[in-house]
Design a protein around this motif. Structure first.
Motif, short mmCIF file in Angstrom:
data_model
loop_
_atom_site.label_atom_id
_atom_site.label_comp_id
_atom_site.label_asym_id
_atom_site.label_seq_id
_atom_site.Cartn_x
_atom_site.Cartn_y
_atom_site.Cartn_z
N LYS A 108 6.85 0.53 23.12
CA LYS A 108 6.78 0.67 21.67
C LYS A 108 5.44 1.26 21.28
CE LYS A 108 7.16 -3.78 21.75
NZ LYS A 108 7.58 -4.05 23.14
N LEU A 109 5.42 2.09 20.25
CA LEU A 109 4.18 2.71 19.80
C LEU A 109 3.56 1.91 18.66
CD1 LEU A 109 2.32 5.19 20.23
CD2 LEU A 109 3.51 6.28 18.32
N GLY A 110 2.27 1.65 18.80
CA GLY A 110 1.52 0.96 17.76
C GLY A 110 0.18 1.64 17.54
N LEU A 111 -0.70 0.97 16.81
CA LEU A 111 -1.97 1.56 16.40
C LEU A 111 -3.14 0.63 16.71
CD1 LEU A 111 -3.39 3.91 14.73
CD2 LEU A 111 -3.20 2.37 12.75
N VAL A 112 -4.18 1.21 17.32
CA VAL A 112 -5.49 0.56 17.35
C VAL A 112 -6.24 1.06 16.12
CG1 VAL A 112 -7.67 0.32 18.58
CG2 VAL A 112 -5.53 0.44 19.86
N THR A 113 -6.83 0.18 15.36
CA THR A 113 -7.45 0.60 14.10
C THR A 113 -8.84 1.20 14.29
OG1 THR A 113 -8.36 -1.61 13.66
CG2 THR A 113 -6.15 -1.13 12.82
N GLU A 118 -3.36 -3.42 16.84
CA GLU A 118 -4.49 -4.13 17.41
C GLU A 118 -5.64 -4.01 16.43
OE1 GLU A 118 -5.75 -3.81 21.77
OE2 GLU A 118 -7.47 -2.89 20.75
N LEU A 119 -6.02 -5.12 15.82
CA LEU A 119 -7.05 -5.12 14.78
C LEU A 119 -8.43 -4.98 15.40
CD1 LEU A 119 -5.67 -8.13 12.72
CD2 LEU A 119 -5.42 -5.71 12.15
N ARG A 120 -9.13 -3.97 15.01
CA ARG A 120 -10.47 -3.73 15.54
C ARG A 120 -11.50 -4.55 14.76
NH1 ARG A 120 -12.67 -0.01 19.54
NH2 ARG A 120 -14.91 -0.08 19.25
N THR A 121 -12.47 -5.07 15.47
CA THR A 121 -13.51 -5.86 14.84
C THR A 121 -14.41 -5.01 13.94
OG1 THR A 121 -15.24 -7.51 15.28
CG2 THR A 121 -15.22 -5.57 16.70
N VAL A 148 -1.36 -0.81 26.35
CA VAL A 148 -1.91 0.42 26.94
C VAL A 148 -2.48 1.25 25.80
CG1 VAL A 148 -1.28 2.63 28.02
CG2 VAL A 148 -0.36 0.49 28.94
N HIS A 149 -3.68 1.76 25.97
CA HIS A 149 -4.28 2.62 24.95
C HIS A 149 -4.09 4.09 25.32
CE1 HIS A 149 -7.40 -0.62 23.50
NE2 HIS A 149 -6.13 -0.93 23.22
N ILE A 150 -3.78 4.88 24.31
CA ILE A 150 -3.71 6.33 24.49
C ILE A 150 -4.55 7.01 23.41
CG2 ILE A 150 -1.42 6.30 25.55
CD1 ILE A 150 -0.29 7.22 22.82
N ARG A 151 -4.91 8.26 23.65
CA ARG A 151 -5.59 9.06 22.65
C ARG A 151 -4.58 9.99 21.98
NH1 ARG A 151 -8.45 5.32 24.07
NH2 ARG A 151 -8.81 6.01 26.19
N GLN A 152 -5.08 10.94 21.20
CA GLN A 152 -4.17 11.81 20.44
C GLN A 152 -3.36 12.72 21.37
OE1 GLN A 152 -7.64 11.65 17.85
NE2 GLN A 152 -6.52 13.09 16.56
N THR A 173 8.18 2.62 36.10
CA THR A 173 8.46 2.10 37.44
C THR A 173 8.10 0.63 37.58
OG1 THR A 173 6.29 2.70 38.37
CG2 THR A 173 8.04 4.37 38.44
N ILE A 174 7.24 0.12 36.69
CA ILE A 174 6.91 -1.31 36.73
C ILE A 174 7.62 -2.05 35.60
CG2 ILE A 174 4.71 -0.93 37.87
CD1 ILE A 174 3.31 -1.41 35.18
N ASN A 175 8.63 -1.38 35.00
CA ASN A 175 9.43 -1.97 33.92
C ASN A 175 8.56 -2.45 32.77
OD1 ASN A 175 11.97 -1.67 35.33
ND2 ASN A 175 11.34 -3.36 36.64
N TYR A 176 7.60 -1.63 32.41
CA TYR A 176 6.68 -1.97 31.33
C TYR A 176 7.45 -2.03 30.02
CZ TYR A 176 2.64 -1.71 28.21
OH TYR A 176 1.70 -1.98 27.25
N SER A 177 7.25 -3.11 29.27
CA SER A 177 7.96 -3.28 28.01
C SER A 177 7.01 -3.64 26.87
CB SER A 177 9.04 -4.36 28.14
OG SER A 177 8.45 -5.61 28.51
N GLY A 178 5.74 -3.26 27.03
CA GLY A 178 4.75 -3.61 26.03
C GLY A 178 4.47 -2.50 25.04
N TRP A 179 3.27 -2.58 24.46
CA TRP A 179 2.84 -1.66 23.42
C TRP A 179 2.03 -0.50 24.00
CZ3 TRP A 179 4.64 -1.92 18.58
CH2 TRP A 179 5.22 -3.13 18.16
N ILE A 180 2.32 0.69 23.51
CA ILE A 180 1.47 1.86 23.72
C ILE A 180 0.73 2.03 22.40
CG2 ILE A 180 1.38 4.28 24.34
CD1 ILE A 180 2.65 2.60 26.53
N LEU A 181 -0.58 1.82 22.42
CA LEU A 181 -1.35 1.76 21.18
C LEU A 181 -2.21 3.01 21.02
CD1 LEU A 181 -2.45 -1.97 21.49
CD2 LEU A 181 -0.68 -1.04 19.96
N LEU A 182 -2.00 3.70 19.91
CA LEU A 182 -2.73 4.94 19.62
C LEU A 182 -4.15 4.60 19.16
CD1 LEU A 182 -2.83 8.02 19.15
CD2 LEU A 182 -1.89 7.59 16.85
N GLU A 183 -5.13 5.02 19.96
CA GLU A 183 -6.54 4.81 19.64
C GLU A 183 -7.15 6.17 19.31
OE1 GLU A 183 -10.34 2.33 21.47
OE2 GLU A 183 -8.81 3.10 22.82
#
Length: 296
Positions: free
Chosen positions: A39-44, A69-72, A236-240, A257-267
């Protein structure tokens, strides 16, 4: 008695109507195909830095980046200074939306040879773990930044691992993950991260893959990914995607291949004229990558 439509359901239905999704393939844009659950999400980090919390949630709802993911130290102001009532309000805002509070992005680090500084980072991590629990998040992001040249490498690596074990054990009582970003000019070198995790014993301490250039260093992406894959957690963090030449398709293939089912977070760090348009564009780009996943 009439069935009441929750705000979450109302927003979900409105999104579907607004983007004109057909009845034949409902929720194509935001749904998670059975085959690939990423799933795609956002790092602030930059694109959300000046949005207060209601604006941040509304913008994520509008664009389909449904995890945050809320940035400090950013405008949304989710910090340990919040009172119990304010923490409950943050949790409620997310619960009333379709956006998931994935976690908190801290700057806590554990490499300092200064014992007082190290202890402060550990104790502050614990306070923010409590905050994560209170706001309905599932984990805190921490990071190593370097291996000081004045200290033997093995000593600092052992210190970082021991610190992660301490905060990891603490986090278990709060149902939280400790997500360790692959970060820093030296500690982002994959063999160094592996050396740290070889000494991590707490199962809730996980790697947050960070899509760095150093991932491509010898012996190459595939081998570097294999070094850390057993510890990769749910972020997992990704860039643009439209300006970076990082091998994102290979990354998603490898995660599959590792059956990842978490967040891909756009940083995202680059300024753009319209961040809302940029977020929508990235959802489209991400969905294209996901649709083309192949397993070796």
């Amino acid at each position: 008695m009439k069935n009441k439509l929750s705000r979450r359901d109302f927003i979900q239905n409105s999104l579907v109507a607004g983007i004109g999704i057909s009845m034949v393939r409902p929720l194509t844009l935001f749904s998670i195909p059975k085959k690939e659950q990423m799933k795609l999400g956002l790092v602030t980090y930059q694109w959300g830095r000046d949005w207060d919390l209601p604006t941040l949630i509304a913008n994520c709802e509008q664009t389909g980046l449904l995890g945050v993911e809320l940035r400090t130290q950013h405008a949304h102001g989710v910090e340990t200074s919040l009172s119990p009532a304010q923490r409950a309000e943050v949790k409620k805002r997310f619960a009333d939306s379709i956006v998931t509070c994935v976690g908190y992005g801290s700057n806590f680090e554990y490499h300092s040879p200064d014992k007082a500084a190290l202890r402060e980072n550990i104790e502050q991590t614990k306070e923010y773990i409590k905050l994560c629990k209170d706001i309905g998040a599932t984990g805190i992001k921490v990071k190593p930044n370097t291996l000081p040249s004045t200290v033997p490498r093995e000593k600092t690596i052992a210190q970082i691992a021991a610190s992660l074990n301490e905060v990891g054990k603490f986090a278990q009582d709060y149902g939280q993950l400790v997500r360790v970003e692959v970060h820093g000019p030296i500690t982002a070198e994959i063999p160094n991260m592996k050396a740290i995790f070889d000494q991590v014993t707490e199962k809730n301490v996980k790697v947050c893959w960070n899509s760095n250039e150093l991932d491509l260093a010898a012996p190459g992406f595939a081998e570097n990914f294999d070094m850390l894959k057993e510890w990769i957690g749910d972020t997992v963090h990704i860039r643009q995607l439209n300006i970076d030449d990082y091998p994102y398709q290979e990354l998603l293939n490898s995660l599959s291949t590792i059956n990842y089912s978490g967040w891909i977070l756009l940083e995202a760090g680059e300024e753009v004229p319209d961040r809302i348009a940029g977020m929508k564009e990235h959802l489209s780009l991400f969905n294209s990558l996901k649709a083309n996943i192949t397993r070796k």
